[in-house]
Design an enzyme around this catalytic site. Sequence first.
Site, PDB file in Angstrom:
ATOM      1  N   PRO A  75     -11.761   7.977 -58.532  1.00  0.00           N
ATOM      2  CA  PRO A  75     -10.814   9.619 -58.992  1.00  0.00           C
ATOM      3  C   PRO A  75     -11.103  10.093 -57.644  1.00  0.00           C
ATOM      4  O   PRO A  75     -11.950   9.902 -56.391  1.00  0.00           O
ATOM      5  CB  PRO A  75     -11.583   9.990 -59.759  1.00  0.00           C
ATOM      6  N   HIS A  76      -9.440  10.444 -57.267  1.00  0.00           N
ATOM      7  CA  HIS A  76     -10.057  11.394 -56.193  1.00  0.00           C
ATOM      8  C   HIS A  76      -8.649  12.200 -55.745  1.00  0.00           C
ATOM      9  O   HIS A  76      -7.833  12.807 -56.960  1.00  0.00           O
ATOM     10  CB  HIS A  76      -9.560  10.450 -54.643  1.00  0.00           C
TER      11      HIS A  76
END
Lengths: 89, 144
Positions: free
Chosen positions: B63-64
């Site tokens: 995730p980012h």
Amino acid sequence: MMKKILAVCGLGQGTSLILRMNIEQVLNELGVTADVEHVDVSSASGMTSDLIVTSAELAQSLEGHETEIAIVNNYFDLDEIRQALQNRI
Amino acid sequence: MDFLQVEAIELNGQAETAVDAIWLAGDLLVQVKKVKPTYVEAMIKNFTDIGPYIVIGPGIAIPHARPEDGAVIPGLSMFRLSTPVSFGHASNDPVSLVCALAGVDETSHLMMLKQISQVLSNKDKLNIIKTTNDVEEVVRLFRQ
């Protein structure tokens, strides 16, 4: 003319960059030179290229796009990337 | 520079859902002051809006969010789940490793992703990450 390949992810920042690096590594091993760009899925739908590489999920949102799409599920698996690219470049 | 610090690693993570897991991985980045809480909110929003594409390898989610969402220092966190959870990915579920990324600028981002990719595409190193109970050992893998 040099072929253009798009590595596509949701934001065009993280995962597509990993995909791009691994595509470049595979192309290098195959002795193929191509212009590989990483972009987000909405930009990709408006761009022209010779091949789009992305996951099955994002390929759905690119349906109807005239460019051929190669699906890669494991972005870390160079063998899978090689298989996806072969016969398409 | 170390992108991954021991304080940003949890090897006995517990989460009920994908959102919980992203939240907890993001919170590790907040604790080491690499991102502001707004960045974690943006990571979750990306996941709920765009979907499980962040699960880019079997059992691995990255995730980012965007730098402008509140990234302060480039880095990553590692949240290993004792019980894998479903992220809704057709082929790479369930997820047992969540690596949250904080990218600040193109150069640091590129270096960090290169490092992550080198570690996670190496089966031996990935196996160590999946099985070790020593956070120092994980940090060392990213130093090589």
